[in-house]
Every structure is written in structure tokens, then in C-alpha cells.
Design a protein around this motif. Structure first.
Motif, mmCIF file in Angstrom:
data_model
loop_
_atom_site.group_PDB
_atom_site.id
_atom_site.type_symbol
_atom_site.label_atom_id
_atom_site.label_comp_id
_atom_site.label_asym_id
_atom_site.label_seq_id
_atom_site.Cartn_x
_atom_site.Cartn_y
_atom_site.Cartn_z
ATOM 1 N N HIS A 98 0.745 -1.257 -0.197
ATOM 2 C CA HIS A 98 -0.084 -0.067 0.146
ATOM 3 C C HIS A 98 0.913 1.299 -0.109
ATOM 4 O O HIS A 98 0.634 2.067 -0.850
ATOM 5 C CB HIS A 98 -1.051 0.226 1.298
ATOM 6 C CG HIS A 98 -2.159 -0.828 0.888
ATOM 7 N ND1 HIS A 98 -2.135 -2.252 0.740
ATOM 8 C CD2 HIS A 98 -3.491 -0.331 1.105
ATOM 9 C CE1 HIS A 98 -3.136 -2.487 0.504
ATOM 10 N NE2 HIS A 98 -4.070 -1.651 0.807
ATOM 11 N N ALA A 106 -3.927 -1.580 -6.405
ATOM 12 C CA ALA A 106 -4.346 -2.128 -7.614
ATOM 13 C C ALA A 106 -3.554 -2.091 -8.935
ATOM 14 O O ALA A 106 -3.619 -2.560 -9.810
ATOM 15 C CB ALA A 106 -5.879 -1.937 -8.075
ATOM 16 N N TRP A 111 -0.074 -6.845 -6.516
ATOM 17 C CA TRP A 111 -1.155 -7.103 -5.871
ATOM 18 C C TRP A 111 -2.131 -8.147 -6.524
ATOM 19 O O TRP A 111 -2.858 -8.859 -5.742
ATOM 20 C CB TRP A 111 -2.001 -5.701 -5.843
ATOM 21 C CG TRP A 111 -3.064 -5.657 -4.926
ATOM 22 C CD1 TRP A 111 -3.224 -5.473 -3.962
ATOM 23 C CD2 TRP A 111 -4.508 -5.509 -5.604
ATOM 24 N NE1 TRP A 111 -4.578 -5.560 -3.505
ATOM 25 C CE2 TRP A 111 -5.376 -5.454 -4.467
ATOM 26 C CE3 TRP A 111 -4.743 -5.752 -7.170
ATOM 27 C CZ2 TRP A 111 -6.487 -5.497 -4.812
ATOM 28 C CZ3 TRP A 111 -6.367 -5.648 -7.215
ATOM 29 C CH2 TRP A 111 -7.108 -5.566 -6.126
ATOM 30 N N HIS A 112 -2.358 -7.937 -8.125
ATOM 31 C CA HIS A 112 -3.321 -8.835 -8.446
ATOM 32 C C HIS A 112 -2.863 -10.324 -8.470
ATOM 33 O O HIS A 112 -3.832 -11.370 -8.099
ATOM 34 C CB HIS A 112 -3.430 -8.711 -10.120
ATOM 35 C CG HIS A 112 -3.857 -7.135 -10.302
ATOM 36 N ND1 HIS A 112 -5.492 -7.306 -10.457
ATOM 37 C CD2 HIS A 112 -3.411 -6.066 -10.535
ATOM 38 C CE1 HIS A 112 -5.520 -5.871 -10.609
ATOM 39 N NE2 HIS A 112 -4.382 -5.181 -10.623
ATOM 40 N N ASN A 114 -1.256 -11.422 -5.686
ATOM 41 C CA ASN A 114 -1.592 -11.768 -4.219
ATOM 42 C C ASN A 114 -3.130 -12.151 -4.177
ATOM 43 O O ASN A 114 -3.247 -12.848 -3.297
ATOM 44 C CB ASN A 114 -1.030 -10.591 -3.504
ATOM 45 C CG ASN A 114 0.337 -10.297 -3.352
ATOM 46 O OD1 ASN A 114 1.178 -11.253 -3.795
ATOM 47 N ND2 ASN A 114 0.931 -9.192 -2.722
ATOM 48 N N MET A 115 -3.721 -11.415 -4.926
ATOM 49 C CA MET A 115 -5.333 -11.420 -4.364
ATOM 50 C C MET A 115 -5.626 -12.751 -5.093
ATOM 51 O O MET A 115 -6.632 -13.099 -4.708
ATOM 52 C CB MET A 115 -5.864 -10.102 -5.170
ATOM 53 C CG MET A 115 -5.808 -8.793 -4.509
ATOM 54 S SD MET A 115 -6.719 -8.891 -2.999
ATOM 55 C CE MET A 115 -8.541 -8.975 -3.515
ATOM 56 N N ASP A 120 -4.694 -9.391 0.247
ATOM 57 C CA ASP A 120 -4.865 -7.751 -0.165
ATOM 58 C C ASP A 120 -3.505 -7.018 0.124
ATOM 59 O O ASP A 120 -2.760 -6.535 -0.801
ATOM 60 C CB ASP A 120 -6.021 -7.065 0.530
ATOM 61 C CG ASP A 120 -6.210 -5.775 0.070
ATOM 62 O OD1 ASP A 120 -5.794 -5.256 -1.149
ATOM 63 O OD2 ASP A 120 -6.913 -4.928 0.754
ATOM 64 N N GLN A 121 -3.279 -6.947 1.595
ATOM 65 C CA GLN A 121 -1.998 -6.336 1.658
ATOM 66 C C GLN A 121 -0.681 -7.011 1.825
ATOM 67 O O GLN A 121 -1.036 -8.115 2.103
ATOM 68 C CB GLN A 121 -2.312 -5.659 3.272
ATOM 69 C CG GLN A 121 -3.513 -4.742 3.539
ATOM 70 C CD GLN A 121 -3.437 -4.267 4.702
ATOM 71 O OE1 GLN A 121 -2.596 -3.902 5.474
ATOM 72 N NE2 GLN A 121 -4.684 -4.276 5.636
ATOM 73 N N TYR A 141 0.898 -11.062 5.107
ATOM 74 C CA TYR A 141 -0.354 -10.672 4.220
ATOM 75 C C TYR A 141 -1.715 -10.420 5.168
ATOM 76 O O TYR A 141 -1.896 -11.057 6.241
ATOM 77 C CB TYR A 141 -0.865 -11.568 3.096
ATOM 78 C CG TYR A 141 0.429 -11.928 2.426
ATOM 79 C CD1 TYR A 141 0.601 -11.154 1.114
ATOM 80 C CD2 TYR A 141 1.405 -12.835 2.639
ATOM 81 C CE1 TYR A 141 1.904 -11.291 0.353
ATOM 82 C CE2 TYR A 141 2.525 -13.041 2.120
ATOM 83 C CZ TYR A 141 2.890 -12.156 0.851
ATOM 84 O OH TYR A 141 3.922 -12.525 0.014
ATOM 85 N N GLU A 143 -6.145 -10.010 4.317
ATOM 86 C CA GLU A 143 -7.282 -10.028 3.485
ATOM 87 C C GLU A 143 -7.945 -8.709 3.230
ATOM 88 O O GLU A 143 -7.742 -7.841 3.897
ATOM 89 C CB GLU A 143 -8.064 -11.056 3.975
ATOM 90 C CG GLU A 143 -8.868 -10.567 5.329
ATOM 91 C CD GLU A 143 -8.179 -11.161 6.440
ATOM 92 O OE1 GLU A 143 -8.896 -11.165 7.649
ATOM 93 O OE2 GLU A 143 -6.980 -11.134 6.379
ATOM 94 N N PRO A 144 -8.578 -8.560 2.208
ATOM 95 C CA PRO A 144 -9.466 -7.500 1.852
ATOM 96 C C PRO A 144 -10.205 -7.008 3.094
ATOM 97 O O PRO A 144 -10.696 -7.873 3.870
ATOM 98 C CB PRO A 144 -10.361 -7.682 0.774
ATOM 99 C CG PRO A 144 -9.536 -9.026 0.065
ATOM 100 C CD PRO A 144 -8.963 -9.819 1.135
ATOM 101 N N ARG A 145 -10.365 -5.552 3.218
ATOM 102 C CA ARG A 145 -11.029 -4.935 4.255
ATOM 103 C C ARG A 145 -10.364 -5.167 5.890
ATOM 104 O O ARG A 145 -11.145 -4.835 6.626
ATOM 105 C CB ARG A 145 -12.580 -5.315 4.266
ATOM 106 C CG ARG A 145 -13.270 -4.919 3.077
ATOM 107 C CD ARG A 145 -14.773 -5.483 3.086
ATOM 108 N NE ARG A 145 -14.756 -6.991 2.866
ATOM 109 C CZ ARG A 145 -14.677 -7.430 1.975
ATOM 110 N NH1 ARG A 145 -14.417 -7.030 0.602
ATOM 111 N NH2 ARG A 145 -14.706 -8.803 1.806
#
Length: 382
Positions: A98, A106, A111-112, A114-115, A120-121, A141, A143-145
Motif C-alpha cells: 500500500h 491495484a 497485488w493482482h 497476491n489477490m 490484499d495487503q 499478508y 485479506e481485503p477489508r
């Protein structure tokens, strides 16, 4: 996370890294501690890096037994942020995806990638000893949110990174001493609390014969070994300090030898493991010479290129003009059959380091010690 939780976690990692163990066990036990101190998604990804080149020699990520080759191609050929060598060479030695993308992860191919795995992070920190050698990296890492990694969490990770580096170095040396594969492999001896030899690995007599004032045949250990063992036992009484007993000794043949001391866990009296190795083993140099016929100066420049140094940094380090560096680079490119620095890094990695990484993956599955040096034979088909 409370300050007390982080303090206890740091003390636990200090103890883990001060007790010689195989590398996979160290990573597994450290994972449990990290999970309590810095909540993260799934599991950490631990890497070992060759201190000479900063190229990857192994990874450990529970549930990912084989590192995808396309990820390696991206790491060493793609133009992206938060790559291992960049983080390792940075002033702080720690970075998040980030931050590296100014809050827009993104925009990064990393990042893509990792996703796809649900992360996410991404937080990466180098594992560098207090003496300055980089032995690996750690990636966490979320996760999203999930909440962003905090400054307190990053400070904690930075504080334990030197301990993990020392632990990784000792684990790699210990594994190679137990399964030696060349004349310069480290030697290992176990001493009891009285300084008497309990066990040794094959060939350790040769190392002891190189140290002054010792006589293996008569049972007299070198004073340097006994002194280190005493320091190790003394330091074991204060594990919160996080120091590793190390000494440098001039051998009878005029070369420098490094001794490492660490206490072994025991339900009875304490025991000490002493590992003996040549100072600054440069396995990368003969590899480059035999594979590509580089001169001494070209090897020096190649080593710095692999470590991510710029032309100006190479010039300062080797006391050369930028023009001379460029002329040497042209010769290096011609000999190795590449056209750019990135191609040179990629070629060396996939020819000499990916085979080691794959071998270490198999070693981990077979419960054998992992290796830290590049693969001895060139693989020009890579």
C-alpha cells in the motif's frame, strides 16, 4: 495488540532463534508467535536469500509447497514495486504494498497476483543480522477489508528481524554441517556444560586442527572454542538480550575462521553447539567464473548488479569511473549472452538459484536440511 503481548512474542522468538534447529522447524514455530503478535491472513512466507547476491534460495509458506514459476519470473524480470531486493536494499528494510503504490495497490501486478491467493495487503521485511548480512525476508499478508498494518506492528517485525536472520543463518549452517557436501562445509561439535565433547559431525577434526593451541589427538580443545562455549552459556542466562555468540579466529594456515555458539534445549544440564566455518565463503565467485569466464573485476560488478546496485553505486563501491563500469558491463553482457542488467539477474537466478530453490522444496518435503548456497552446476536450459 498490547505492548506486553509484543514483548512476550519478542522474547519467545529470541529463545527460538538462539536454539539450533532445522530451518523449517524455526519457520513453523516462529509462525505461531507471529500470528499472536501481528494478526495476518493465512500464513507468513519466509524466504532465504544468498547474502552474496541477495537472490532467493528457498521459501517456506505452509500450504504452498511449490513456488509458482511465473511468480519467480515476475520477481526477477517484471517492472514492479515491493520486490524483495528493493525492500532488502531500502534504508528501513521494511515496506508495504500500500505504501509502495501510494495507497493504490491495484496499480501493481504484484497485488493482482497476491489477490489470487486472497491477500490484499503485503508487508515485507528483510532479515539482516546485526553484522549486516542479509539471510532472508519475511512477508505477511492481510485479506481485503482488514485493518492496515500499524506502525507498532511494523516496529515489532523490524525488531525481531535480526533475530530471525541469525536463526536462519545458524539453521542453514547446522544443516550443512550435518550433511556436508564439500571440503569447506561447516563443522559442528556439541559440548556439555563442562566443555567436554559430546558429539561431532564428520570432518570437524580438520577444522579444530586449523585453530591455534588445540590438540584433538590428546583431547585438548582450542581455547577459542572453549571461550566461545563459556560466552554462550553465560548469554543463555539472559535470553532477552537476543545476542548470538560469534567469534573470528585466525587459523594456523593464515585464513580467518568464524565460530558460532548456541545453547541447546535440554531437560538436564545445558549443552552448547559450536559451528565452525570459513569466513565470508564466496561460493558465488567460482560459480560465475566456471560458468561464464568472468574476470575478477567483472565478478565484483556482477555481484553488485545482482544485489540491485546502480552504475553510480558500483562506481563508488569499487572506486571506478561510471564509464569504466559501463565498459565492464558490456563485457559481462557479451560473456553471459544477455542485453540488460535485468536479463543478467534473471539468467543467473534461473540458471543457478531456481534449481537450489526447487531442491530445497523437495528437501522440506523429505524433512532434510535446507541449503543456502547457489546450485553448483549451471543449468543453461533454464
Amino acid at each position: 495488540m498490547s505492548a506486553e503481548t509484543l514483548r512476550r512474542a519478542a522474547e519467545k522468538i529470541t529463545r527460538l532463534c538462539a536454539e539450533p534447529r532445522d530451518l523449517v522447524s524455526l519457520w513453523q514455530e516462529s509462525t505461531e508467535v507471529l500470528a499472536r503478535a501481528v494478526p495476518h491472513y493465512w500464513t507468513p512466507c519466509f524466504y532465504t536469500l544468498d547474502p552474496a547476491s541477495l537472490l532467493m534460495t528457498s521459501h517456506f509458506h505452509h500450504g504452498l509447497d511449490e513456488f509458482p514459476r511465473e511468480w519467480l519470473v515476475s520477481e526477477y524480470y517484471a517492472d514492479d514495486v515491493n520486490q524483495l531486493v528493493d525492500v532488502v536494499r531500502s534504508k528501513s528494510g521494511i515496506a508495504t504494498l500500500h505504501e509502495a503504490t501510494n495507497g493504490n495497490p491495484a496499480s501493481s501486478p504484484r497485488w493482482h497476483r497476491n489477490m489470487v491467493m486472497g491477500g490484499d495487503q503485503e508487508l515485507i521485511t528483510r532479515l539482516r543480522t546485526r553484522s549486516g548480512e542479509v539471510w532472508g525476508a519475511l512477508a505477511l499478508y492481510r485479506e481485503p477489508r482488514a485493518p492496515i498494518f500499524t506502525d507498532h506492528e511494523k516496529t515489532f517485525v523490524q525488531s525481531v528481524a535480526p533475530l530471525l536472520a541469525e536463526g536462519a543463518r545458524a539453521a542453514l549452517l547446522l544443516g550443512q554441517a550435518r550433511e556436508p557436501d564439500c571440503a569447506d562445509s561447516p563443522g559442528l561439535l556439541i559440548l556439555d556444560h563442562n566443555g567436554d565433547v559430546e558429539s561431532t559431525t564428520p570432518g570437524v577434526e580438520r577444522w579444530l586442527a586449523e585453530l591455534p593451541d588445540g590438540d584433538w589427538d590428546s583431547g585438548r580443545l582450542p581455547s577459542s572454542v572453549l571461550t566461545l562455549a563459556g560466552r554462550t552459556l553465560s548469554m543463555a542466562e539472559h535470553p532477552h538480550r537476543g545476542d548470538i555468540a560469534v567469534s573470528r579466529v585466525l587459523s594456523r594456515s593464515g585464513t580467518w575462521v568464524v565460530l558460532h555458539g548456541a545453547c541447546l534445549s535440554s531437560t538436564t544440564a545445558p549443552r552448547v553447539a559450536v559451528i565452525i566455518e570459513p569466513a565470508n565463503p564466496a561460493r558465488l565467485y567460482p560459480l560465475l567464473m566456471s560458468a561464464y569466464g568472468l574476470t575478477e573485476r567483472e565478478k565484483d560488478i556482477t555481484r553488485l548488479v545482482l544485489r540491485g546496485a546502480s552504475t553510480s553505486e558500483i562506481a563508488v563501491d569499487l572506486v571506478l569511473s561510471a564509464h569504466t563500469v559501463q565498459q565492464h558491463l558490456k563485457s559481462i553482457f557479451d560473456k553471459t549472452g544477455v542485453h540488460s542488467r535485468r536479463d543478467l539477474v534473471g539468467k543467473v537466478f534461473f540458471a543457478h538459484y531456481e534449481p537450489r530453490l526447487r531442491d530445497n522444496e523437495q528437501r522440506a518435503r523429505d524433512h532434510h536440511p535446507l541449503r543456502g548456497e547457489p546450485w553448483p552446476q549451471a543449468n543453461h536450459s533454464a
